[in-house]
Design an enzyme around this catalytic site. Sequence first.
Site, PDB file in Angstrom:
ATOM      1  N   VAL A 158     104.468  41.680 -20.036  1.00  0.00           N
ATOM      2  CA  VAL A 158     104.021  40.365 -20.515  1.00  0.00           C
ATOM      3  C   VAL A 158     103.803  39.418 -19.327  1.00  0.00           C
ATOM      4  CG1 VAL A 158     104.549  38.391 -21.991  1.00  0.00           C
ATOM      5  CG2 VAL A 158     105.229  40.675 -22.730  1.00  0.00           C
ATOM      6  N   VAL A 237     109.084  32.732 -24.140  1.00  0.00           N
ATOM      7  CA  VAL A 237     108.582  33.561 -25.241  1.00  0.00           C
ATOM      8  C   VAL A 237     109.238  34.942 -25.107  1.00  0.00           C
ATOM      9  CG1 VAL A 237     106.443  34.456 -26.346  1.00  0.00           C
ATOM     10  CG2 VAL A 237     106.434  32.221 -25.313  1.00  0.00           C
ATOM     11  N   ARG A 239     113.312  35.959 -24.858  1.00  0.00           N
ATOM     12  CA  ARG A 239     114.467  36.037 -25.754  1.00  0.00           C
ATOM     13  C   ARG A 239     115.325  34.790 -25.604  1.00  0.00           C
ATOM     14  NH1 ARG A 239     112.237  39.052 -28.362  1.00  0.00           N
ATOM     15  NH2 ARG A 239     112.789  41.135 -29.097  1.00  0.00           N
ATOM     16  N   GLU A 268     118.477  32.885 -34.747  1.00  0.00           N
ATOM     17  CA  GLU A 268     117.180  32.892 -35.453  1.00  0.00           C
ATOM     18  C   GLU A 268     117.365  33.394 -36.872  1.00  0.00           C
ATOM     19  OE1 GLU A 268     114.229  35.094 -33.248  1.00  0.00           O
ATOM     20  OE2 GLU A 268     114.523  33.909 -31.443  1.00  0.00           O
ATOM     21  N   HIS A 290     109.541  32.246 -33.343  1.00  0.00           N
ATOM     22  CA  HIS A 290     109.415  33.622 -32.858  1.00  0.00           C
ATOM     23  C   HIS A 290     108.065  34.217 -33.286  1.00  0.00           C
ATOM     24  CE1 HIS A 290     111.928  37.336 -31.564  1.00  0.00           C
ATOM     25  NE2 HIS A 290     110.665  37.532 -31.302  1.00  0.00           N
TER      26      HIS A 290
HETATM   27  N1  LIG Z   1     108.445  36.340 -28.512  1.00  0.00           N
HETATM   28  C1  LIG Z   1     107.973  37.527 -28.863  1.00  0.00           C
HETATM   29  O1  LIG Z   1     107.548  37.726 -29.994  1.00  0.00           O
HETATM   30  C2  LIG Z   1     107.942  38.649 -27.864  1.00  0.00           C
HETATM   31  C3  LIG Z   1     106.916  39.607 -27.904  1.00  0.00           C
HETATM   32  C4  LIG Z   1     106.909  40.629 -26.951  1.00  0.00           C
HETATM   33  C5  LIG Z   1     107.905  40.698 -25.991  1.00  0.00           C
HETATM   34  N2  LIG Z   1     108.922  39.783 -26.017  1.00  0.00           N
HETATM   35  C6  LIG Z   1     109.994  39.817 -25.012  1.00  0.00           C
HETATM   36  O2  LIG Z   1     109.411  39.514 -23.735  1.00  0.00           O
HETATM   37  C7  LIG Z   1     110.235  40.072 -22.709  1.00  0.00           C
HETATM   38  C8  LIG Z   1     109.364  40.801 -21.697  1.00  0.00           C
HETATM   39  O3  LIG Z   1     108.770  41.921 -22.300  1.00  0.00           O
HETATM   40  P1  LIG Z   1     107.962  42.989 -21.415  1.00  0.00           P
HETATM   41  O4  LIG Z   1     107.340  43.925 -22.376  1.00  0.00           O
HETATM   42  O5  LIG Z   1     107.136  42.293 -20.421  1.00  0.00           O
HETATM   43  O6  LIG Z   1     109.187  43.730 -20.678  1.00  0.00           O
HETATM   44  P2  LIG Z   1     109.115  44.608 -19.339  1.00  0.00           P
HETATM   45  O7  LIG Z   1     110.290  45.507 -19.376  1.00  0.00           O
HETATM   46  O8  LIG Z   1     107.738  45.188 -19.175  1.00  0.00           O
HETATM   47  O9  LIG Z   1     109.310  43.523 -18.177  1.00  0.00           O
HETATM   48  C9  LIG Z   1     110.520  42.893 -17.913  1.00  0.00           C
HETATM   49  C10 LIG Z   1     110.567  42.574 -16.424  1.00  0.00           C
HETATM   50  O10 LIG Z   1     111.771  41.838 -16.154  1.00  0.00           O
HETATM   51  C11 LIG Z   1     112.223  42.241 -14.863  1.00  0.00           C
HETATM   52  N3  LIG Z   1     113.633  41.897 -14.676  1.00  0.00           N
HETATM   53  C12 LIG Z   1     114.748  42.564 -15.111  1.00  0.00           C
HETATM   54  N4  LIG Z   1     115.863  41.910 -14.715  1.00  0.00           N
HETATM   55  C13 LIG Z   1     115.438  40.825 -14.026  1.00  0.00           C
HETATM   56  C14 LIG Z   1     116.129  39.767 -13.377  1.00  0.00           C
HETATM   57  N5  LIG Z   1     117.456  39.695 -13.370  1.00  0.00           N
HETATM   58  N6  LIG Z   1     115.403  38.816 -12.771  1.00  0.00           N
HETATM   59  C15 LIG Z   1     114.041  38.853 -12.773  1.00  0.00           C
HETATM   60  N7  LIG Z   1     113.332  39.842 -13.368  1.00  0.00           N
HETATM   61  C16 LIG Z   1     114.027  40.808 -13.992  1.00  0.00           C
HETATM   62  C17 LIG Z   1     111.965  43.734 -14.849  1.00  0.00           C
HETATM   63  O11 LIG Z   1     111.922  44.238 -13.532  1.00  0.00           O
HETATM   64  C18 LIG Z   1     110.628  43.827 -15.550  1.00  0.00           C
HETATM   65  O12 LIG Z   1     109.551  43.835 -14.629  1.00  0.00           O
HETATM   66  C19 LIG Z   1     111.259  40.951 -23.427  1.00  0.00           C
HETATM   67  O13 LIG Z   1     112.452  40.212 -23.572  1.00  0.00           O
HETATM   68  C20 LIG Z   1     110.632  41.170 -24.806  1.00  0.00           C
HETATM   69  O14 LIG Z   1     111.596  41.449 -25.806  1.00  0.00           O
HETATM   70  C21 LIG Z   1     108.947  38.757 -26.914  1.00  0.00           C
HETATM   71  O1  LIG Z   2     110.427  42.190 -29.561  1.00  0.00           O
HETATM   72  C1  LIG Z   2     109.334  41.957 -30.070  1.00  0.00           C
HETATM   73  O2  LIG Z   2     108.462  42.818 -30.240  1.00  0.00           O
HETATM   74  C2  LIG Z   2     108.991  40.560 -30.424  1.00  0.00           C
HETATM   75  O3  LIG Z   2     110.061  39.728 -30.198  1.00  0.00           O
HETATM   76  C3  LIG Z   2     108.399  40.413 -31.798  1.00  0.00           C
HETATM   77  O4  LIG Z   2     109.322  40.445 -32.850  1.00  0.00           O
HETATM   78  P1  LIG Z   2     108.756  40.464 -34.375  1.00  0.00           P
HETATM   79  O5  LIG Z   2     108.228  41.833 -34.644  1.00  0.00           O
HETATM   80  O6  LIG Z   2     109.926  40.152 -35.244  1.00  0.00           O
HETATM   81  O7  LIG Z   2     107.686  39.448 -34.467  1.00  0.00           O
END
Ligand SMILES: NC(=O)c1ccc[n+]([C@@H]2O[C@H](COP(=O)([O-])OP(=O)(O)OC[C@H]3O[C@@H](n4cnc5c(N)ncnc54)[C@H](O)[C@@H]3O)[C@@H](O)[C@H]2O)c1
Ligand SMILES: O=C(O)[C@H](O)COP(=O)(O)O
Length: 586
Positions: A158, A237, A239, A268, A290
Amino acid sequence: MSYAVQVSRPKILIPEKVSPDGLALLKDQFDVDEKKGLTPGELKSIIGEYEGLIVRSETKVTADLLEAARKLKVVARAGVGVDNVDVVSATKHGIIVVNSPSGNINAAAEHTIALMMAVARNIGDASASTKASKWERGRLVGIEAKGKTLGIIGLGKVGLTVARIANGFGMRLIAYDPYANPTLAAAASVTLKSSLAEILKESDFLTLHTPLIASTKGMIGAAELATMKPTARILNVARGGMIDEDALVAALDAGTIAGAGIDVFTSEPPQTDSSASRLIAHPKVVATPHLGASTKEAQENVSIDVCEQVVSILSGELPRSAVNAPIILPEEYRTLQPFVTLVEKMGSLYTQHYTSGLAIKSFRTTFDIIYEGKLGSLNTTKPLFAALVKGLLTPITSSDGLNINIVNAEILAKERGILINEQRSRENVEDKPYASFVTLRARASRSVSNARSEVGRSVSPSAARSLKPQEDEDQVIQGFVSGNKPFISRLDRFKGEFVPRGTLLICRNYDTCGKIGVVGTLLGKAGVNINFMSVAPLHEDIDEGVGDVEGNESLMILGVDKPVGDDVVKSLIAEEGVFEASVVTL
Ligand SMILES: NC(=O)c1ccc[n+]([C@@H]2O[C@H](COP(=O)([O-])OP(=O)(O)OC[C@H]3O[C@@H](n4cnc5c(N)ncnc54)[C@H](O)[C@@H]3O)[C@@H](O)[C@H]2O)c1
Ligand SMILES: O=C(O)[C@H](O)COP(=O)(O)O
């Protein structure tokens, strides 16, 4: 007269809104029950009928629920985060947990940008004011993104997507992610910084994209907010739990932070009078419930992704994104399983012992993994390779990132810049007390070894002197299996057997009388019990220069009953003769 034989089809339960695109793939072979709004009690009372369960983030898949799930073979999370699934318990019950690690990346990134612009241009406030028949053009003047610095914490899937979009806005991009791939960062015009402090100081917008793990929990608290520009705006966006919500409210009240766009919260939906509800209510906050993954496209992607995997699993095949991955096929299980465990622990020990606390963390290291003795004649080492990648990455990615299996390990290692050379040797190991053993040798790049000497694990001032000669040394971890149990037999220059399990305190010290007593007393004062202890002297085969304490050092490995705080580690290394200490959980 003809009789039709009624064969009951496997049943799949879907207690949340999941896009029909994927569900269509299931309906030919399975009975699909979509039942929304079930209470935990109702869910528990019916789960025993189902082979598959498909959820999003709202359903809590607890140990209690899994206990009642007598037929369940798969829990599929239509999204990334599996924090609502008790993966350990699922594994114990032999239930495979799968997710969709990339189906909603773009949606989450676009939502981040939407929040950034909403905060920059007061969109929420302006919309509410205009709907209330006001026309407040003077009060609602915003700022532009162009030319501003966007600080990204976590440059994974992301984070990188956000960077690529923000680049088009003409923003300056900086990121803090100790494990980021520098080539991908450079291609996205992102400058990687070696400390969180630099990001905080320089950001006009700060956006978080890490998983919620020990190292990120509460990473933005009052102290961090105090170092930011008073004009800075914060976005989350990822956690809830990474930002201290009360501290953010206080900073917004005091005007030391200008605004925030928040999609995720510590509770949540937020409970009344909780820190989350106070943050949501704040006038300088744009809040969304969320919604990061809530686009039609993302929901189609994740639904198809996980439903295909449900079909695979219920047909007896390997899924592509199993969180508790079967990195080993059933026929290989008997021979390889204990070595898979050993190698995974060696990888995890490497990441925690050598890279935690470094100013510059990186996997720009080349690993040699050498399988010796009977292991040298294996047909395939794929499960061991996958176990190593999983062990190296698990401590830094949380359950969100654990989709590592024999299918994807190589790609994931490449993405992280991890180079692994596998070597096999069938040489006689008769002089050893075990028939097979594994050596992991990390050839540290110059930048990594420099970082080690600067910050490293917690080191005493006198250790800096004795660390110097190690700078260009390879880091070595060696292990073997005995009675199906993994053992570590060498850590760097030290030879001694210990079981890599639980929380371990690893201290390097002068091999003199009284050291055990000192460490025991300090741990005792901190209420930490010692379960076992092992002392590893210098390895006899090692004749490399080891500095001015040559031959007089040893490694103390203590199995402890709870995590050892930083303050205790600091007091330990303040003791004369304790050079460095690290705490690992295996
Ligand atoms: N709000 C939503 O609906 C939504 C949707 C998708 C993903 N997410 C969340 O977004 C976050 C990122 O997802 P992603 O798919 O990019 O994950 P990812 O695993 O691809 O990337 C996470 C990055 O964080 C880095 N990291 C780990 N520990 C760290 C630290 N202490 N300091 C700095 N960087 C560190 C890792 O090296 C990695 O590059 C996750 O928490 C995921 O659950 C939320
Ligand atoms: O971890 C995820 O994929 C996101 O936080 C999205 O959660 P949701 O499926 O409940 O929208």
